[in-house]
Design a protein around this motif. Structure first.
Motif, PDB file in Angstrom:
ATOM      1  N   SER A  85       0.850  -1.179  -0.057  1.00  0.00           N
ATOM      2  CA  SER A  85       0.006  -0.222  -0.020  1.00  0.00           C
ATOM      3  C   SER A  85       0.795   1.142   0.033  1.00  0.00           C
ATOM      4  CB  SER A  85      -0.861   0.007   1.113  1.00  0.00           C
ATOM      5  OG  SER A  85      -0.243   0.045   2.345  1.00  0.00           O
ATOM      6  N   TYR A  86       0.348   2.335  -0.406  1.00  0.00           N
ATOM      7  CA  TYR A  86       0.803   3.616  -0.612  1.00  0.00           C
ATOM      8  C   TYR A  86       0.026   4.636  -0.275  1.00  0.00           C
ATOM      9  CZ  TYR A  86       3.053   7.978  -2.401  1.00  0.00           C
ATOM     10  OH  TYR A  86       3.648   9.296  -2.461  1.00  0.00           O
ATOM     11  N   GLU A  87       0.395   5.516   0.781  1.00  0.00           N
ATOM     12  CA  GLU A  87      -0.810   6.456   1.373  1.00  0.00           C
ATOM     13  C   GLU A  87       0.128   7.793   1.355  1.00  0.00           C
ATOM     14  OE1 GLU A  87      -2.918   7.392   5.608  1.00  0.00           O
ATOM     15  OE2 GLU A  87      -2.099   5.297   5.205  1.00  0.00           O
ATOM     16  N   LYS A  88      -0.807   8.834   1.139  1.00  0.00           N
ATOM     17  CA  LYS A  88      -0.320  10.209   0.815  1.00  0.00           C
ATOM     18  C   LYS A  88      -1.188  11.136   1.735  1.00  0.00           C
ATOM     19  CE  LYS A  88       1.905  13.766  -0.872  1.00  0.00           C
ATOM     20  NZ  LYS A  88       3.273  14.256  -0.501  1.00  0.00           N
ATOM     21  N   PHE A  89      -0.489  11.571   2.731  1.00  0.00           N
ATOM     22  CA  PHE A  89      -1.469  12.323   3.549  1.00  0.00           C
ATOM     23  C   PHE A  89      -1.148  14.000   3.519  1.00  0.00           C
ATOM     24  CE2 PHE A  89      -1.833  14.724   7.641  1.00  0.00           C
ATOM     25  CZ  PHE A  89      -3.141  14.303   8.339  1.00  0.00           C
TER      26      PHE A  89
ATOM     27  N   THR B  87       4.028  10.627   3.781  1.00  0.00           N
ATOM     28  CA  THR B  87       3.824   9.610   2.801  1.00  0.00           C
ATOM     29  C   THR B  87       4.191   8.494   3.341  1.00  0.00           C
ATOM     30  OG1 THR B  87       6.003   9.861   1.455  1.00  0.00           O
ATOM     31  CG2 THR B  87       4.203  11.100   0.461  1.00  0.00           C
ATOM     32  N   ARG B  88       3.575   7.083   3.016  1.00  0.00           N
ATOM     33  CA  ARG B  88       3.965   5.869   3.876  1.00  0.00           C
ATOM     34  C   ARG B  88       3.601   4.886   2.961  1.00  0.00           C
ATOM     35  NH1 ARG B  88       0.793   4.842   9.062  1.00  0.00           N
ATOM     36  NH2 ARG B  88      -0.937   4.780   7.734  1.00  0.00           N
TER      37      ARG B  88
ATOM     38  N   SER C 264       6.614  -7.490   7.662  1.00  0.00           N
ATOM     39  CA  SER C 264       6.176  -6.331   7.109  1.00  0.00           C
ATOM     40  C   SER C 264       7.371  -5.309   7.195  1.00  0.00           C
ATOM     41  CB  SER C 264       5.243  -5.825   8.289  1.00  0.00           C
ATOM     42  OG  SER C 264       4.043  -6.524   8.412  1.00  0.00           O
ATOM     43  N   TYR C 265       7.140  -4.310   5.871  1.00  0.00           N
ATOM     44  CA  TYR C 265       8.248  -3.492   5.881  1.00  0.00           C
ATOM     45  C   TYR C 265       7.449  -1.993   5.819  1.00  0.00           C
ATOM     46  CZ  TYR C 265      11.261  -0.108   3.171  1.00  0.00           C
ATOM     47  OH  TYR C 265      11.523   1.014   2.757  1.00  0.00           O
ATOM     48  N   SER C 266       7.750  -1.008   6.541  1.00  0.00           N
ATOM     49  CA  SER C 266       6.961   0.091   6.450  1.00  0.00           C
ATOM     50  C   SER C 266       8.109   1.403   6.015  1.00  0.00           C
ATOM     51  CB  SER C 266       6.263   0.584   7.569  1.00  0.00           C
ATOM     52  OG  SER C 266       5.393   1.896   7.636  1.00  0.00           O
ATOM     53  N   ASP C 267       7.837   2.203   5.249  1.00  0.00           N
ATOM     54  CA  ASP C 267       8.617   3.590   5.130  1.00  0.00           C
ATOM     55  C   ASP C 267       7.712   4.764   5.194  1.00  0.00           C
ATOM     56  OD1 ASP C 267      10.371   5.311   4.441  1.00  0.00           O
ATOM     57  OD2 ASP C 267      11.403   4.286   2.886  1.00  0.00           O
ATOM     58  N   ALA C 268       7.875   5.601   6.294  1.00  0.00           N
ATOM     59  CA  ALA C 268       7.224   6.821   6.345  1.00  0.00           C
ATOM     60  C   ALA C 268       7.930   8.092   6.044  1.00  0.00           C
ATOM     61  CB  ALA C 268       6.450   6.764   7.925  1.00  0.00           C
ATOM     62  N   ASP C 269       7.643   8.889   5.540  1.00  0.00           N
ATOM     63  CA  ASP C 269       8.214  10.509   5.240  1.00  0.00           C
ATOM     64  C   ASP C 269       7.311  11.263   5.680  1.00  0.00           C
ATOM     65  OD1 ASP C 269      10.824   9.697   4.498  1.00  0.00           O
ATOM     66  OD2 ASP C 269      10.072   8.868   2.440  1.00  0.00           O
ATOM     67  N   VAL C 270       7.620  12.192   6.789  1.00  0.00           N
ATOM     68  CA  VAL C 270       7.162  13.288   7.096  1.00  0.00           C
ATOM     69  C   VAL C 270       7.910  14.475   6.787  1.00  0.00           C
ATOM     70  CG1 VAL C 270       5.999  14.341   9.279  1.00  0.00           C
ATOM     71  CG2 VAL C 270       6.594  11.689   9.160  1.00  0.00           C
TER      72      VAL C 270
ATOM     73  N   SER D 170       9.648  10.700  10.652  1.00  0.00           N
ATOM     74  CA  SER D 170      10.087   9.892   9.544  1.00  0.00           C
ATOM     75  C   SER D 170      10.980   8.681   9.881  1.00  0.00           C
ATOM     76  CB  SER D 170      11.060  10.607   8.493  1.00  0.00           C
ATOM     77  OG  SER D 170      10.289  11.776   7.943  1.00  0.00           O
ATOM     78  N   SER D 171      10.454   7.462   9.552  1.00  0.00           N
ATOM     79  CA  SER D 171      10.955   6.319  10.085  1.00  0.00           C
ATOM     80  C   SER D 171      10.961   5.203   8.884  1.00  0.00           C
ATOM     81  CB  SER D 171      10.336   5.713  11.323  1.00  0.00           C
ATOM     82  OG  SER D 171       9.068   5.605  11.034  1.00  0.00           O
TER      83      SER D 171
END
Length: 189
Positions: free
Chosen positions: A35-39, A50-51, A73-79, A85-86
């Motif tokens: 999944s890809y999420e844009k907030f 973005t995550r 699970s792999y998660s990449d979040a950019d704030v 960001s993590s």
């Protein structure tokens, strides 16, 4: 696959896209979720996020009454403000057993490795063992109890002095230091 749009009045706009692939029909079931999420925040650009998430799970039916599972699970979040960001990796192993038509129980253990991208380079490791028991009042109605421990280790203390800003930040997930907690929940479904 899917696409979703969520709005929160004056506060935010969220776009979500996901793809799920499942291979089943045998004692082993494999599922891939991406999944890809844009907030987009209407209050401040510093909240824009973005995550990306990728998750692979394998479940194996051992006998008619037992199954075991493994999830990565792999998660990449950019704030936008970079503080939150993590990148995280997690592994969950679980085992479930049906004692009879009325009682089901299971155990699980997960470990989550998180590295924050902020200048502090904070690293968290969460160990979460869990236990659950479910009692089926009727075939589709169950009462369940779930208990889990969370052991968090971090390379930063619980409160961090931010030199460039000049104040202490607290009560944010990325500012929590090492901790332990127990979570117990009961549900009727």
């Amino acid at each position: 696959y899917g696409y979703g749009l969520a709005t929160g009045g004056v506060s935010y706009n969220r776009h979500i896209g996901n793809v799920d692939l499942t291979w089943a029909g045998t004692p082993t079931q494999v599922n891939l979720h991406m999944s890809y999420e844009k907030f987009i925040s209407f209050i401040s650009d510093s909240f824009n996020t973005t995550r990306t998430v990728a998750q692979l799970s394998v479940t194996r039916t051992l006998f008619d009454t037992e199954n075991a599972g493994l999830v990565y699970s792999y998660s990449d979040a950019d704030v936008a403000d970079t503080v939150g960001s993590s990148v995280s990796h997690s592994i969950l192993a679980s085992y479930n057993h049906n004692f009879n038509e009325k009682v089901r129980a299971g155990v699980g253990y997960s470990v989550i490795f998180t590295r924050y991208k902020a200048p502090s380079q904070r690293k968290n490791i969460d160990h979460i063992p869990s236990l659950y028991v479910a009692y089926f009042i009727r075939p589709l109605i169950s009462l369940s109890l779930n208990v889990q421990q969370e052991w968090n280790t971090s390379n930063l203390p619980a409160v961090q002095q931010t030199e460039e800003i000049g104040f202490v930040q607290t009560n944010h997930p990325f500012e929590l230091g090492p901790y332990r907690r127990t979570v117990a929940s009961a549900s009727l479904s």
